[in-house]
Scaffold this motif. Structure first.
Motif, short mmCIF file in Angstrom:
data_model
loop_
_atom_site.label_atom_id
_atom_site.label_comp_id
_atom_site.label_asym_id
_atom_site.label_seq_id
_atom_site.Cartn_x
_atom_site.Cartn_y
_atom_site.Cartn_z
N LEU A 143 0.82 -1.20 0.00
CA LEU A 143 0.00 0.00 0.00
C LEU A 143 0.86 1.26 0.00
N ALA A 144 0.36 2.31 -0.66
CA ALA A 144 1.04 3.60 -0.66
C ALA A 144 0.77 4.32 0.66
N ARG A 172 -0.46 2.80 8.12
CA ARG A 172 0.44 2.12 7.17
C ARG A 172 1.74 1.73 7.86
N LEU A 173 2.30 2.57 8.70
CA LEU A 173 3.54 2.24 9.40
C LEU A 173 3.31 1.17 10.45
N GLU A 185 9.40 5.43 0.43
CA GLU A 185 8.46 6.25 1.20
C GLU A 185 8.23 5.67 2.59
N GLN A 186 7.91 4.36 2.66
CA GLN A 186 7.59 3.76 3.95
C GLN A 186 8.84 3.58 4.82
N GLU A 239 13.75 7.29 -10.77
CA GLU A 239 14.88 7.69 -9.92
C GLU A 239 14.45 8.43 -8.65
N VAL A 240 13.14 8.54 -8.39
CA VAL A 240 12.69 9.21 -7.18
C VAL A 240 13.13 8.39 -5.97
N SER A 241 13.48 9.05 -4.88
CA SER A 241 14.01 8.36 -3.71
C SER A 241 13.68 9.16 -2.45
N ALA A 242 13.93 8.54 -1.31
CA ALA A 242 13.77 9.19 -0.01
C ALA A 242 14.79 8.59 0.95
#
Length: 770
Positions: A458-459, A465-466, A481-482, A521-524
């Protein structure tokens, strides 16, 4: 006749300069020096040029006006004409060759009269000379020098000329930076020079006192300089530290909440094209240090790390000698307010068609090394970034480094975060040991964007979600993201300062040319501050090849027999559009944008603002007299109010140019008032005509005031009211006799203000006795 008049005027101006050149030079120099705290704010040689030229212009207008005995209106007209003629000083980048005003210059300076004050305290220094930044100091130096020189040459108390430079110094300090090293000695030095000059001008400074005065000035400067160097910057009051920038960060959704959209809808689309990207550098989109249980977001300036402010000439006031990279970025399939940055930004210049619009809406946070432009970036926008890429320290260097003390807002996290954090940190004792333990524990999870054909994931990164990521029975599955959101909360639960960063990571294999960054290429990642090393990045996301294989078998699909479906129902005919075009609702926002103000409107606004600034001293004089009159009429005992009514008559006569002896009785003063207006004093080139003020009945007013003050009985309220009615009638007759022009010149005269202070003290003593 013309030659004689011209010769007299030239001789009067020359004679005035020869006699009073010291006064003119001292007050003009003090006005110029008072702008010194603004030098680090602007950081350009254009500031002293504009200030010196404006001070000289104001001095010339004041000196010529004093020599030719101009009234307030001619002086204001000359000042306004000079302001427009030399408007290139306020907006040099819009002028021809930086000196000849153009229509664009007039419009920029007109806007600057209204807007440059706010820009000075809301834009990060150095401001430079771009746009209309210099309009405020140009206007201040012009008006302050004119007022100061006028007070020095045309009043009985030349020391009043020290007030404008001191006000300018106070304003410059408030609009300056937090550096106090120059402000204290500068203020003491200006005060010392002013006191010496004022004492010399009043004749109180004797020759044998010069050595002592010099010693006191030197000691004051040395002590003030030492206090300025040792004073902590926290005790300094500057407006830029207390003015909140316009953008409200809560108006913009968290970019991390839209993380999955990049890989879902723009996986192969070019988001950014970066030319000159250094090896190992990341493209930072947003830094997020506040979590409310739903999403990570940029924190408020009051509770977060730093604040977003507009920039002037560049982002950082000083540039290092080496280690800087020039990076050129072109926006592709991207539409958002967040401006992608590389490393530590030092300067940013937009170069596309929307350069001016984007630059006006640009805000930068030096602490988080991020920026946003309120109009929003879109495809085709380009900008050039001057940035430094710091070296990332290894664990050996971080092993003994303590965590930096930074201000961060409180975060709300689920209970599972705290329990999971303690379990992941284990027995690690050092900060870097605990951080690496949490990072490696999260990397043992599985990677998935949750797209078609991938492991379900899930987004979002809200509390639910966490909780499913960290506390569920199934293995951890998610993407950057998570995992970044979870690590940021885990570290904060362990009392380790941390923030989440979203951006783009360039592919490892790339040539020397431009790099196209796609949605894939998106990242966190997560950053933690260490003393002496700054914010260090950590990457808790598992490798993309760590995919969780669900061992549950998927049942085979059994084909169903085909069944003939009934035909769809008939559709109703669509409604025909109205024949009248006026019945159709049209959203004006989609058709056209609001037209900007025209050049003529900005010029009118600027001229109106300048006129208001120039007329402000006259307005203050009128308001002081109105306040004085109301206090005399309605405050105190009836006897004191009668005396105040007579003082009002004498003050009007003083403003009309009549000198009344301070030792004269009321009846003698009434006679001097009649005689003074009937035969004006000589020595003025434009002598007012004789005035007969017999209808004003000043002798009767003097007799009534004496009767109320020295009579056998104390006057009552009705007697005071009747006397003030007679005063109003007398002043009305006096106004008619002297004419409207002379009456209004008397209204803005300051001659009676000094006399009224003594009269008000006497009235106060009467009220006390009453």
């Amino acid at each position: 006749m013309t030659e004689t008049s011209s010769s007299e005027r030239t001789g009067g101006l020359t004679d005035l300069i020869a006699r009073r050149w010291v006064d003119i030079a001292v007050v003009t120099l003090l006005v110029v020096v008072a702008h010194t705290p603004l030098l680090p704010v602007f950081g350009t040689i254009r500031l002293p040029i504009a200030v010196v030229a404006a001070a000289l212009l104001g001095t010339v207008v004041a000196t010529v006006g004093a020599a030719r005995r101009w009234g307030p209106i001619p002086v204001l007209a000359a000042l306004l004409t000079g302001f427009v003629a030399f408007s290139a000083l306020g907006a040099p980048t819009t002028a021809l060759a930086g000196a000849v005003p153009t229509p664009e210059t007039l419009g920029a300076v007109g806007r600057g009269v209204v807007t440059s004050w706010k820009d000075i305290v809301t834009i990060l220094p150095p401001l430079g000379a771009g746009r209309n930044m210099l309009t405020a100091p140009y206007l201040i130096a012009l008006v302050a020098s004119c007022v100061a020189v006028t007070l020095a040459l045309r009043t009985r108390w030349p020391a009043l000329a020290l007030i404008p430079p001191l006000l300018v110094l106070a304003g410059s300090i408030l609009m300056g930076t937090a550096d106090v090293s120059t402000s204290i000695p500068l203020g003491l030095g200006m005060t010392g020079v002013g006191l010496v000059w004022g004492s010399w001008r009043s004749g109180r400074l004797h020759t044998n006192r010069w050595p002592g005065v010099a010693v006191l000035v030197v000691v004051g400067l040395v002590a003030g300089t030492g206090a300025g160097v040792l004073a902590p910057p926290q005790g300094r009051l500057v407006l830029r530290e207390h003015v909140d920038p316009p953008p409200d960060l809560h108006d913009y959704p968290s970019p991390l909440a839209g993380f999955r959209q990049y890989v879902k809808d723009h996986r192969e689309d070019t988001i950014l094209t970066v030319d000159g990207l250094p090896d190992g550098a990341l493209v930072r989109l947003a830094t997020l240090d506040e979590y409310d249980g739903t999403a990570w977001m940029a924190a408020d300036p009051e509770t977060g790390t730093g604040q977003y402010q507009r920039i002037g000439d560049r982002i950082e006031p000083t540039l290092p000698e080496d280690g800087l990279h020039t990076v050129r970025l072109t926006v592709g399939d991207y539409a958002n307010v967040w401006v992608p940055m590389v490393g530590k930004p030092y300067d940013l210049d937009f170069t596309g068609q929307r350069a001016d619009e984007l630059a006006r809406g640009l805000y930068v946070n030096r602490a988080t090394e991020t920026g946003l432009s309120t109009p929003g970036l879109r495809g085709g926008d380009r900008y050039e970034l001057l940035a430094g890429v710091p070296q990332i320290p290894n664990d050996t260097a971080l092993e003994g480094a303590p965590l930096a003390d930074v201000s961060q807002p409180e975060v709300a996290f689920p209970d599972v975060v705290a329990t999971t954090g303690q379990r992941m940190a284990g027995d690690a004792s050092t900060p870097i040991g605990r951080i690496r333990a949490v990072e490696q524990a999260l990397q043992q999870g599985y990677f998935s964007h949750g797209l078609e054909g991938e492991t379900p994931s899930l987004a979002g990164h809200g509390a639910a979600r966490l909780d499913s990521l960290l506390g569920g029975d199934d293995p951890m599955v998610g993407d950057e993201e998570q995992y970044a959101a979870a690590m940021g909360l885990i570290l904060r639960s362990l009392s380790i300062p941390a923030r989440v960063v979203m951006g783009f990571e360039a592919p490892q294999q790339r040539g020397d040319g431009p790099v196209e960054l796609t949605g894939d290429e998106v990242s966190a990642w997560v950053e933690v501050p260490f003393e002496g090393h700054g914010w260090v990045p950590f990457y808790p996301t598992p490798d993309e090849d760590r995919i969780w294989q669900d061992e549950e078998t998927v049942p085979e699909s059994i084909p169903q027999p085909q069944v003939l479906q009934p035909p769809p129902p008939a559709q109703e005919p669509p409604d025909a559009p109205p024949s009248d075009r006026q019945d159709v609702d049209i959203d004006d926002d989609d058709v056209r944008e609001d037209d900007p103000l025209s050049l003529a409107a900005w010029i009118a606004i600027g001229a109106g603002g300048l006129l208001l600034v120039l007329l402000l001293p006259l307005l203050m004089i009128v308001l002081l007299k109105v306040r004085r009159r109301r206090r005399r009429r309605f405050s105190g005992a009836p006897a004191a109010r009668l005396a105040g009514g007579w003082d009002e008559v004498l003050d009007v006569g003083t403003d009309l140019g009549v000198t009344v002896s301070p030792t004269a009785t009321r009846r003698q003063a009434a006679g001097q008032l009649v005689a003074g207006l009937a035969a004006p004093a000589t020595g003025r080139r434009r002598q007012p005509p004789p005035v007969d003020i017999a209808p004003a009945r000043t002798q009767d007013l003097a007799s009534s005031a004496d009767a109320g003050t020295f009579g056998p009985g104390a006057p009552d309220e009705s007697a005071a009211a009747r006397f003030w009615d007679d005063v109003e009638t007398s002043l009305g007759s006096l106004r008619t006799a002297v004419g409207r022009r002379r009456w209004w010149r008397a209204r803005v005269s300051t001659r009676s203000l000094g006399r009224s202070r003594r009269g008000d003290r006497r009235s106060a003593r009467r009220r006390g006795r009453g």
